[in-house]
Design an enzyme around this catalytic site. Sequence first.
Site, short mmCIF file in Angstrom:
data_model
loop_
_atom_site.label_atom_id
_atom_site.label_comp_id
_atom_site.label_asym_id
_atom_site.label_seq_id
_atom_site.Cartn_x
_atom_site.Cartn_y
_atom_site.Cartn_z
N HIS A 70 0.76 -1.25 0.10
CA HIS A 70 0.14 -0.04 -0.07
C HIS A 70 0.87 1.33 -0.02
O HIS A 70 0.55 2.17 -0.93
CB HIS A 70 -0.76 -0.09 1.21
CG HIS A 70 -1.54 1.49 1.35
ND1 HIS A 70 -2.46 2.08 0.78
CD2 HIS A 70 -1.51 2.24 2.45
CE1 HIS A 70 -2.99 3.01 1.08
NE2 HIS A 70 -2.26 3.35 2.26
N ARG A 117 1.44 1.23 15.23
CA ARG A 117 0.92 0.79 13.80
C ARG A 117 1.59 -0.54 13.27
O ARG A 117 2.43 -1.11 13.99
CB ARG A 117 1.77 2.01 12.92
CG ARG A 117 3.22 1.94 12.84
CD ARG A 117 3.81 3.36 12.54
NE ARG A 117 3.67 3.05 10.80
CZ ARG A 117 4.49 4.05 10.22
NH1 ARG A 117 5.49 4.71 10.61
NH2 ARG A 117 4.30 3.86 8.94
N GLU A 123 11.94 13.34 0.55
CA GLU A 123 10.61 12.57 -0.38
C GLU A 123 9.23 13.05 -0.04
O GLU A 123 8.53 13.10 -0.84
CB GLU A 123 10.66 11.10 -0.23
CG GLU A 123 9.48 10.43 -0.78
CD GLU A 123 9.49 10.26 -2.25
OE1 GLU A 123 10.42 10.40 -2.98
OE2 GLU A 123 8.29 9.90 -2.90
N THR A 176 6.15 26.87 6.50
CA THR A 176 4.87 26.39 6.33
C THR A 176 3.91 27.05 6.57
O THR A 176 2.83 27.32 6.05
CB THR A 176 4.80 24.96 6.77
OG1 THR A 176 6.22 24.41 6.62
CG2 THR A 176 3.96 24.24 6.27
N TRP A 232 6.87 -0.04 4.14
CA TRP A 232 7.46 0.71 2.92
C TRP A 232 8.74 1.44 3.32
O TRP A 232 9.63 1.78 2.37
CB TRP A 232 6.32 1.80 2.53
CG TRP A 232 6.44 3.17 3.24
CD1 TRP A 232 5.81 3.29 4.36
CD2 TRP A 232 7.07 4.18 2.76
NE1 TRP A 232 6.19 4.50 4.61
CE2 TRP A 232 6.89 5.21 3.91
CE3 TRP A 232 7.97 4.66 1.61
CZ2 TRP A 232 7.50 6.51 3.83
CZ3 TRP A 232 8.65 5.95 1.53
CH2 TRP A 232 8.39 6.65 2.69
N HIS A 285 14.36 12.97 12.60
CA HIS A 285 13.35 13.09 13.37
C HIS A 285 12.28 11.91 13.29
O HIS A 285 11.42 11.81 14.02
CB HIS A 285 12.77 14.46 13.39
CG HIS A 285 12.01 14.65 11.97
ND1 HIS A 285 11.76 15.81 11.34
CD2 HIS A 285 11.34 13.81 11.09
CE1 HIS A 285 11.16 15.56 10.09
NE2 HIS A 285 10.78 14.48 10.06
N HIS A 286 12.80 10.95 12.35
CA HIS A 286 12.01 9.76 12.10
C HIS A 286 12.61 8.58 12.88
O HIS A 286 12.27 7.56 13.03
CB HIS A 286 12.06 9.15 10.75
CG HIS A 286 11.28 10.28 9.61
ND1 HIS A 286 10.01 10.11 9.40
CD2 HIS A 286 11.66 11.19 9.17
CE1 HIS A 286 9.56 11.16 8.55
NE2 HIS A 286 10.82 11.88 8.24
N SER A 343 13.36 6.39 -13.38
CA SER A 343 12.37 7.10 -14.10
C SER A 343 12.18 8.62 -13.47
O SER A 343 12.16 9.51 -14.19
CB SER A 343 10.96 6.45 -13.81
OG SER A 343 9.74 7.06 -14.07
N SER A 344 12.39 8.65 -12.07
CA SER A 344 11.97 9.82 -11.70
C SER A 344 13.07 10.90 -11.74
O SER A 344 12.75 12.04 -11.79
CB SER A 344 11.92 9.70 -9.91
OG SER A 344 10.58 9.11 -9.48
N ASP A 367 6.77 22.17 -25.88
CA ASP A 367 6.99 21.00 -25.35
C ASP A 367 7.87 20.93 -24.13
O ASP A 367 8.57 21.89 -23.92
CB ASP A 367 7.33 19.82 -26.26
CG ASP A 367 6.78 18.59 -26.21
OD1 ASP A 367 6.86 17.97 -25.21
OD2 ASP A 367 5.99 17.98 -27.09
N LYS A 403 3.22 30.07 4.45
CA LYS A 403 2.26 29.50 3.28
C LYS A 403 0.79 29.56 3.50
O LYS A 403 -0.08 30.07 2.62
CB LYS A 403 3.01 28.10 2.71
CG LYS A 403 4.34 28.15 2.16
CD LYS A 403 4.67 27.09 1.26
CE LYS A 403 3.98 27.15 0.06
NZ LYS A 403 5.11 27.34 -1.29
N TYR A 433 8.45 15.96 0.99
CA TYR A 433 8.24 17.25 0.45
C TYR A 433 8.29 17.23 -1.10
O TYR A 433 7.50 18.11 -1.66
CB TYR A 433 9.39 18.14 0.91
CG TYR A 433 9.25 18.31 2.37
CD1 TYR A 433 8.00 18.89 2.90
CD2 TYR A 433 10.45 18.28 3.16
CE1 TYR A 433 8.06 19.20 4.34
CE2 TYR A 433 10.27 18.47 4.74
CZ TYR A 433 9.07 18.94 5.17
OH TYR A 433 9.15 19.11 6.50
N SER A 446 -1.79 26.78 -4.91
CA SER A 446 -1.49 28.29 -5.06
C SER A 446 -2.01 28.81 -6.68
O SER A 446 -1.95 29.92 -6.74
CB SER A 446 0.02 28.50 -5.06
OG SER A 446 0.64 27.84 -3.95
N HIS A 471 13.10 11.99 4.24
CA HIS A 471 12.30 13.11 4.45
C HIS A 471 12.06 14.16 3.44
O HIS A 471 11.15 14.77 2.86
CB HIS A 471 12.94 13.70 5.83
CG HIS A 471 12.02 14.72 6.13
ND1 HIS A 471 10.80 14.25 7.00
CD2 HIS A 471 11.71 16.09 5.97
CE1 HIS A 471 9.96 15.55 7.11
NE2 HIS A 471 10.38 16.54 6.64
#
Lengths: 385, 519
Positions: free
Chosen positions: B69, B443, B248, B321, B134, B295-296, B162-163, B98, B324, B250, B261, B246
């Site tokens: 998932h 979890r 990622e 943040t 994951w 922080h993870h 790809s990314s 293009d 924004k 963002y 926006s 991390h």
Amino acid sequence: MYLQARRLLKLALSPVLMLLSLFSTGAWAETGARWQTNMTPGITEVGHKIYDLHMWVFYVCVVTGILVFGVMFYSVFAYRKDRHPEPATFHENTKVEIVWTIVPFLILLIMVVPATKTLIEIYDTDDAELDILITGYQWKWKYEYINPTGDNVSFFSNLLTDGAEIANTEEKGSNYLLEVDEPVVIPVNKKVRFLVTANDVLHAWWVPALAVKRDAIPGFINEAWTKATETGVYRGQCAELCGRNHGFMPIVVNVVEEPEYNAWLAEKQAAAAEIKALMAKDFSLDELVARGKNVYTSSCSACHGANGEGGVGKAIAGSPIATGPLKGHMEVAVHGVSGTAMPAFGSQLNEVDLAAVITYQRNSFGNNMGDMLQPVDIYKFKKGQ
Amino acid sequence: MGAHHGPAKGLTRWLFTTNHKDIGTMYLWFSFAMFLLGGSFAMIIRAELFQPGLQIVQPEFFNQMTTMHGLVMVFGAIMPAFVGLANWMIPLMIGAPDMALPRMNNWSFWILPPTFLLLASTLLMDGGGPNFGWTFYAPLSTTYAPPSVTFFIFAVHAMGISSIMGSINIIATVVNMRAPGMTYMKMPMFVWTWLITAFLLVAVMPVLAGAVTMMLMDIHFGTSFFSAAGGGDPVLFQHVFWFFGHPEVYIIILPAFGVVSEVIPTFSRKPLFGYDSMVYATSSIAFLSFIVWAHHMYTVGMPIAGELFFMYATMLIAVPTAAKVFNWVTTMFKGSITLETPMLFAIAKVFLFTVGGFSGLMLAIAPADFQYHDSYFVVAHFHYTMVAGAIFALSSAVYYWIPKWTGKMYNETMGKTHFWISFIGFNLTFFPQHFVGLAGMPRRIPDYNLMFADFNMMSSIGAFIYGSSQLLFLFNIVRTITHGKPVTDAKVWEGGTTLEWTVPTPAPYHTFTTPPEVK
């Protein structure tokens, strides 16, 4: 200043809090903790500080949220096109931008101070009166009481909940999945240091009421500590994904008065001495099978099935190992099978239990070898390697 | 217009296309398919958690579901969806004919379908699919992993390639192909956020590739990067992973910021407030994302100095943040607002993402994190940011631009119904998860004590509601394409100001063959 600000906030927020308290335990007293919505302050000073910190940050968030969302929803209602057809055109204001950069920064500063203080306290593991080495295994905990003057006391703590409750064929008890065969016992009002490590994969030892969560990492020893101020039974679970039975390795801590703790420890030491004595004993086949059945249930059945039918592990019933030579059977049980989920039980079970469980496997589930092992055989096998 | 200007016919049009609109469309459909696949995994998880006890799946399979998932949603649904939007909209928004590297563009898309086919096929392999979450922490993902982990590693490598190609393309396009007069500080916010995101991707995808390569070496070639027994360090894995992981998150959220926006000014009929500060805030968030990864890992036993550093740096993220959010709210203030479906999703995104931001601030407080960490509180937090933050923004984007893409208007009633069902279903799913997390539910567990039963049942009901509302979304899209009311105004929305609203509707196959002049 921080305390005062908190008191003011609490006052301002009392209507919100009253609403929230509807959701907490009080309103549904008869269902107990079922509708628990908040963190427990627990039974330690550190736990209360963490709880206060948590609530303080929560209040700040609620106030900020009310302000920001207030303006947002006010705009949605007051400045709808039908009411306000001509939009304003302003789109910049450096002063405002500076203010709303600095204000959040200042709010953060008043959170940082108590957070830093509490963190320093959590990290102060010095001057403990008792050390307990906690080792995470797939999927159980081992507790070893470090005794500087004699033998350490150690034991495994396995899930006690019956498989039938998990499979929904029996009614679930109130401690469903949070009960173990042997809880860890600690004395009240003593600083206890936990040395946390793991044997295989990562685990994490978490007891909310003690406000302790530490990752158990193979090859590393992490430190944590607690000083419980109330006696009672407190429950927790493994908090780091550790494989199939991650959800099935609970933690139960008995906090008891010191005399009771001492008596418990003495009993444990006596039991260890008894095992030592049993090492030399010659068991009968029936004795071994009876003992082995219990060992099998707590240590083997999770993978090999309650009736040896197999599961994650291979079937024991009719297995070429359990019906082959004794030495091969000992090899697998004592050293495990590398590259598979079969652990080396030589470091997890004592010689008596190993002899019993191997004998049980060879004489149950339709296996009918008739042979048996004595504790001393296991001892020799281990030495001979 | 001569026939050679139109698309080729049949399957080869899609296979060999180098047209940014075709590729964008394929990215969007692919990501929607993955969204449904990842969503169906989530439905299995929620069905099992509907009641205590094991009813539907066994723990082995449950772990594969949580893992797949996460992987499918992050790498298959959200990221490609934003790349699809970038493909479609960046050339239209900067007045380019293009993307800068059209052939690479084709390749970066066509890597994805076989990659995810490979990843999904691991579920049928001996020993099952990836079952280590994951975040695939070693050594559960190395020494103790099922054999299919090698295919998982290969899939991660392919996604990364790809990314990286996609991001290089976006950087090259934005840097080189802006219409004359469009300076950086005149670019639409969506383009800005994607430019910054693309730099993040180029910086961190190789780090992820490094992590999985070390895993591969540990598994097959006898190294011990992550095995303490061989002199390695399981915690090293987490440092490397989160150095990717991390930024990622963002990467996922910044383009979503870009979308709202665009949408909020359009439907407020008022220019975005504080454009410059939005650019600076986005850049600061991107910069900070590189120095907060641990922080993870507050509970792995870092020295206190490290713990304090990561706590302070993490809390700092609240500042840009918050700026924004204030800017979006001020954009709406004194505007002239209408609430079409894209605007509803955008407002809900700001609202719910901010709720996720608040719980993020709580999680940043290291001592409190000792109680939150790896509990359902975290699950609630990141679904508020990922689902409400990113997927609501994606829904908003689709409703916002679909008239330009197809020349047809979606059904507004159905759109609003989709919104309200999603909104209610989402909150019913994830709000109670804060409660069970705080009450002590870890979890990634397939079964739980009775004290968590009521909120889990609520959560599951909410998930089924949210999940089925996405079928309505799919129906609305298909219905728009086949039966939608034709739109011919170049400017579909009254408040639209960016360049895409100057090309005809539907956008022709080739646009801006002569660059527009930007004043």
